[in-house]
Design a protein around this motif. Structure first.
Motif, PDB file in Angstrom:
ATOM      1  N   ARG A   1      15.775 -45.316  48.507  1.00  0.00           N
ATOM      2  CA  ARG A   1      15.189 -44.669  47.348  1.00  0.00           C
ATOM      3  C   ARG A   1      14.198 -45.625  46.687  1.00  0.00           C
ATOM      4  O   ARG A   1      13.253 -46.062  47.320  1.00  0.00           O
ATOM      5  CB  ARG A   1      16.297 -44.156  46.424  1.00  0.00           C
ATOM      6  CG  ARG A   1      17.223 -43.146  47.130  1.00  0.00           C
ATOM      7  CD  ARG A   1      18.453 -42.805  46.343  1.00  0.00           C
ATOM      8  NE  ARG A   1      18.119 -42.082  45.129  1.00  0.00           N
ATOM      9  CZ  ARG A   1      18.924 -41.997  44.080  1.00  0.00           C
ATOM     10  NH1 ARG A   1      20.111 -42.599  44.123  1.00  0.00           N
ATOM     11  NH2 ARG A   1      18.575 -41.316  43.011  1.00  0.00           N
ATOM     12  N   THR A   2      14.415 -46.026  45.439  1.00  0.00           N
ATOM     13  CA  THR A   2      13.458 -46.921  44.782  1.00  0.00           C
ATOM     14  C   THR A   2      13.925 -48.362  44.756  1.00  0.00           C
ATOM     15  O   THR A   2      13.308 -49.192  44.096  1.00  0.00           O
ATOM     16  CB  THR A   2      13.216 -46.451  43.334  1.00  0.00           C
ATOM     17  OG1 THR A   2      14.460 -46.535  42.613  1.00  0.00           O
ATOM     18  CG2 THR A   2      12.714 -45.018  43.291  1.00  0.00           C
ATOM     19  N   LEU A   3      15.032 -48.667  45.468  1.00  0.00           N
ATOM     20  CA  LEU A   3      15.629 -49.998  45.382  1.00  0.00           C
ATOM     21  C   LEU A   3      15.578 -50.715  46.722  1.00  0.00           C
ATOM     22  O   LEU A   3      15.590 -50.089  47.778  1.00  0.00           O
ATOM     23  CB  LEU A   3      17.101 -49.901  44.950  1.00  0.00           C
ATOM     24  CG  LEU A   3      17.423 -49.592  43.503  1.00  0.00           C
ATOM     25  CD1 LEU A   3      17.292 -48.108  43.227  1.00  0.00           C
ATOM     26  CD2 LEU A   3      18.824 -50.050  43.182  1.00  0.00           C
ATOM     27  N   ASP A   4      15.545 -52.050  46.633  1.00  0.00           N
ATOM     28  CA  ASP A   4      15.783 -52.890  47.810  1.00  0.00           C
ATOM     29  C   ASP A   4      17.268 -53.227  47.802  1.00  0.00           C
ATOM     30  O   ASP A   4      17.730 -54.066  47.023  1.00  0.00           O
ATOM     31  CB  ASP A   4      14.927 -54.156  47.755  1.00  0.00           C
ATOM     32  CG  ASP A   4      13.448 -53.841  47.924  1.00  0.00           C
ATOM     33  OD1 ASP A   4      13.120 -52.951  48.722  1.00  0.00           O
ATOM     34  OD2 ASP A   4      12.626 -54.487  47.242  1.00  0.00           O
ATOM     35  N   TYR A   5      17.996 -52.538  48.658  1.00  0.00           N
ATOM     36  CA  TYR A   5      19.452 -52.687  48.702  1.00  0.00           C
ATOM     37  C   TYR A   5      19.831 -53.907  49.515  1.00  0.00           C
ATOM     38  O   TYR A   5      19.369 -54.098  50.637  1.00  0.00           O
ATOM     39  CB  TYR A   5      20.067 -51.445  49.352  1.00  0.00           C
ATOM     40  CG  TYR A   5      20.940 -50.635  48.414  1.00  0.00           C
ATOM     41  CD1 TYR A   5      20.353 -49.749  47.500  1.00  0.00           C
ATOM     42  CD2 TYR A   5      22.319 -50.742  48.444  1.00  0.00           C
ATOM     43  CE1 TYR A   5      21.144 -48.995  46.643  1.00  0.00           C
ATOM     44  CE2 TYR A   5      23.115 -49.987  47.594  1.00  0.00           C
ATOM     45  CZ  TYR A   5      22.532 -49.125  46.689  1.00  0.00           C
ATOM     46  OH  TYR A   5      23.309 -48.387  45.842  1.00  0.00           O
TER      47      TYR A   5
ATOM     48  N   TRP B   1      26.320 -52.246  45.703  1.00  0.00           N
ATOM     49  CA  TRP B   1      25.842 -51.060  44.990  1.00  0.00           C
ATOM     50  C   TRP B   1      24.698 -51.406  44.042  1.00  0.00           C
ATOM     51  O   TRP B   1      24.575 -52.552  43.597  1.00  0.00           O
ATOM     52  CB  TRP B   1      26.971 -50.442  44.166  1.00  0.00           C
ATOM     53  CG  TRP B   1      28.058 -49.733  44.885  1.00  0.00           C
ATOM     54  CD1 TRP B   1      29.397 -49.995  44.780  1.00  0.00           C
ATOM     55  CD2 TRP B   1      27.950 -48.615  45.783  1.00  0.00           C
ATOM     56  NE1 TRP B   1      30.121 -49.118  45.553  1.00  0.00           N
ATOM     57  CE2 TRP B   1      29.254 -48.256  46.184  1.00  0.00           C
ATOM     58  CE3 TRP B   1      26.868 -47.883  46.285  1.00  0.00           C
ATOM     59  CZ2 TRP B   1      29.517 -47.200  47.057  1.00  0.00           C
ATOM     60  CZ3 TRP B   1      27.132 -46.838  47.170  1.00  0.00           C
ATOM     61  CH2 TRP B   1      28.434 -46.505  47.536  1.00  0.00           C
ATOM     62  N   ARG B   2      23.918 -50.410  43.705  1.00  0.00           N
ATOM     63  CA  ARG B   2      22.798 -50.603  42.769  1.00  0.00           C
ATOM     64  C   ARG B   2      23.294 -51.252  41.469  1.00  0.00           C
ATOM     65  O   ARG B   2      24.321 -50.874  40.899  1.00  0.00           O
ATOM     66  CB  ARG B   2      22.083 -49.288  42.466  1.00  0.00           C
ATOM     67  CG  ARG B   2      22.955 -48.219  41.855  1.00  0.00           C
ATOM     68  CD  ARG B   2      22.144 -46.996  41.392  1.00  0.00           C
ATOM     69  NE  ARG B   2      21.344 -46.435  42.461  1.00  0.00           N
ATOM     70  CZ  ARG B   2      20.083 -45.998  42.317  1.00  0.00           C
ATOM     71  NH1 ARG B   2      19.500 -46.065  41.132  1.00  0.00           N
ATOM     72  NH2 ARG B   2      19.422 -45.490  43.334  1.00  0.00           N
TER      73      ARG B   2
ATOM     74  N   SER C   1      21.515 -56.199  44.712  1.00  0.00           N
ATOM     75  CA  SER C   1      20.785 -54.916  44.694  1.00  0.00           C
ATOM     76  C   SER C   1      20.309 -54.655  43.268  1.00  0.00           C
ATOM     77  O   SER C   1      20.938 -53.931  42.493  1.00  0.00           O
ATOM     78  CB  SER C   1      21.684 -53.776  45.182  1.00  0.00           C
ATOM     79  OG  SER C   1      22.044 -53.937  46.533  1.00  0.00           O
ATOM     80  N   THR C   2      19.194 -55.280  42.929  1.00  0.00           N
ATOM     81  CA  THR C   2      18.701 -55.265  41.550  1.00  0.00           C
ATOM     82  C   THR C   2      17.675 -54.158  41.353  1.00  0.00           C
ATOM     83  O   THR C   2      16.731 -54.043  42.137  1.00  0.00           O
ATOM     84  CB  THR C   2      18.047 -56.613  41.213  1.00  0.00           C
ATOM     85  OG1 THR C   2      18.979 -57.666  41.488  1.00  0.00           O
ATOM     86  CG2 THR C   2      17.624 -56.669  39.754  1.00  0.00           C
ATOM     87  N   PRO C   3      17.833 -53.314  40.323  1.00  0.00           N
ATOM     88  CA  PRO C   3      16.825 -52.282  40.054  1.00  0.00           C
ATOM     89  C   PRO C   3      15.446 -52.891  39.837  1.00  0.00           C
ATOM     90  O   PRO C   3      15.331 -53.999  39.294  1.00  0.00           O
ATOM     91  CB  PRO C   3      17.340 -51.602  38.784  1.00  0.00           C
ATOM     92  CG  PRO C   3      18.799 -51.879  38.772  1.00  0.00           C
ATOM     93  CD  PRO C   3      18.953 -53.246  39.382  1.00  0.00           C
ATOM     94  N   PRO C   4      14.388 -52.197  40.243  1.00  0.00           N
ATOM     95  CA  PRO C   4      13.038 -52.756  40.119  1.00  0.00           C
ATOM     96  C   PRO C   4      12.523 -52.813  38.694  1.00  0.00           C
ATOM     97  O   PRO C   4      11.539 -53.492  38.408  1.00  0.00           O
ATOM     98  CB  PRO C   4      12.192 -51.798  40.974  1.00  0.00           C
ATOM     99  CG  PRO C   4      12.941 -50.506  40.949  1.00  0.00           C
ATOM    100  CD  PRO C   4      14.394 -50.878  40.894  1.00  0.00           C
ATOM    101  N   SER C   5      13.154 -52.087  37.782  1.00  0.00           N
ATOM    102  CA  SER C   5      12.745 -52.102  36.378  1.00  0.00           C
ATOM    103  C   SER C   5      14.000 -52.054  35.508  1.00  0.00           C
ATOM    104  O   SER C   5      15.085 -51.709  35.993  1.00  0.00           O
ATOM    105  CB  SER C   5      11.840 -50.900  36.075  1.00  0.00           C
ATOM    106  OG  SER C   5      12.498 -49.687  36.379  1.00  0.00           O
ATOM    107  N   PRO C   6      13.892 -52.412  34.233  1.00  0.00           N
ATOM    108  CA  PRO C   6      15.068 -52.419  33.359  1.00  0.00           C
ATOM    109  C   PRO C   6      15.785 -51.074  33.363  1.00  0.00           C
ATOM    110  O   PRO C   6      15.166 -50.008  33.396  1.00  0.00           O
ATOM    111  CB  PRO C   6      14.471 -52.744  31.987  1.00  0.00           C
ATOM    112  CG  PRO C   6      13.224 -53.499  32.292  1.00  0.00           C
ATOM    113  CD  PRO C   6      12.679 -52.894  33.542  1.00  0.00           C
TER     114      PRO C   6
END
Length: 306
Positions: free
Chosen positions: A16-20, A70-71, A76-81
């Protein structure tokens, strides 16, 4: 420090929008179901190292073992806050992780605590994708009533404000040894060598020299949606894979919820799973895969090899 018997390797996979961040042991083998291990709340994929080490040589050599963070946990850090997390996102993340690693092949799925809850729901949503399922203390939550909804939404909004003010920040530590001490305080059964090993995967040293837990504090914010037992039971009824539900002898469920939710309530919910058996790991608490990894590994291996 604990010497890992089967060292893992790490990959970053776009989901999805994350680098897992995904931890892997072994290689994919055609015709053999991958084993996917999903962790619990405020934990990381590396938490399964002791169980992986306890598998027999034949079992470990015969399949690829996959453990994502897990996100918002681990690496597995979200790309934005991010100021809150939604449970359904874990299902969509797992769905695409299985696309990447297994394609159309069904997998064997093991989940601990929150990960066990995700695994049970996912197996009801995508029954054809799961060959066998092991749920380690993924009990779900106490029943709720619709009348609780106004208060729950208000609590959710209030806690988002608290998060924004920094009132939910996780404690940091002056050393990896401090993190290890925290882990042993939470789980007195955890040996010092394993705590020292886990600490370096559960936390990371920042530029200020402090060790920060690899978990987003926004995970502490309550879900805006109530936990509905009728929905959970409908998902349980849709599971077609054989299920092994594993409990620890300490009855952590009773300690958490007291008269709000009991093992008897949980077992009643499990009666909605068409093919389910239970097992108890003795001399273990909620982190049973740390307390008794040999016993947990033996249960998993026997069940998946049946």
């Amino acid at each position: 420090m604990y010497p890992a018997q089967r060292p893992s390797r790490s990959e970053s996979v776009r989901i999805r929008t994350l680098d897992y961040h995904v931890r892997l042991w072994g290689e994919a083998r055609p015709g053999t179901a991958p084993l996917v291990l999903v962790h619990g709340w405020m934990d990381v994929g590396a938490s399964y190292q002791f169980v992986v080490d306890a598998f027999s040589a034949a079992f470990a050599a015969g399949r690829q073992i996959i453990a994502p963070d897990w996100r918002g946990f681990g690496l597995s850090t979200p790309p934005s806050p991010c100021d809150h997390y939604v449970f359904a996102d874990y299902l969509a993340d797992l769905d695409q992780l299985l696309d990447h690693y297994a394609g159309e092949q069904p997998v064997d799925l093991v989940g601990h605590s929150m990960g066990g809850n995700v695994a049970m729901f996912y197996a009801g949503v995508r029954p054809a994708r799961i060959r066998r399922l092991v749920n380690l203390e993924g009990f779900g939550l106490p029943a709720t009533r619709p009348a609780q909804a106004p208060g729950r939404y208000a609590q959710w909004m209030d806690e988002i404000r608290q998060f924004e003010r920094g009132e939910m920040a996780l404690k940091d530590y002056d050393s990896a040894e401090g993190v290890a001490q925290r882990l042993m305080k939470t789980n007195p059964r955890l040996p010092a060598d394993k705590a020292a090993w886990l600490a370096r995967h559960w936390a990371r040293q920042g530029s200020d020299g402090r060790w920060a837990i690899l978990g987003n504090a926004a995970h502490k914010i309550v879900s805006a949606q109530l936990y509905r037992v009728d929905e959970a039971q409908a998902l349980y009824e849709a599971i077609t894979a054989p299920v092994l539900s594993v409990e620890a002898s300490d009855d952590s469920l009773g300690r958490w919820w007291k008269d709000k939710y009991s093992l008897a309530d949980y077992h009643q919910r499990l009666s909605h799973v068409r093919d389910c058996r239970t097992a108890v790991v003795q001399d273990a608490g909620h982190m049973l895969h740390h307390d008794q990894p040999q016993a947990v590994a033996g249960l998993i291996e026997t069940f998946l090899s049946a």
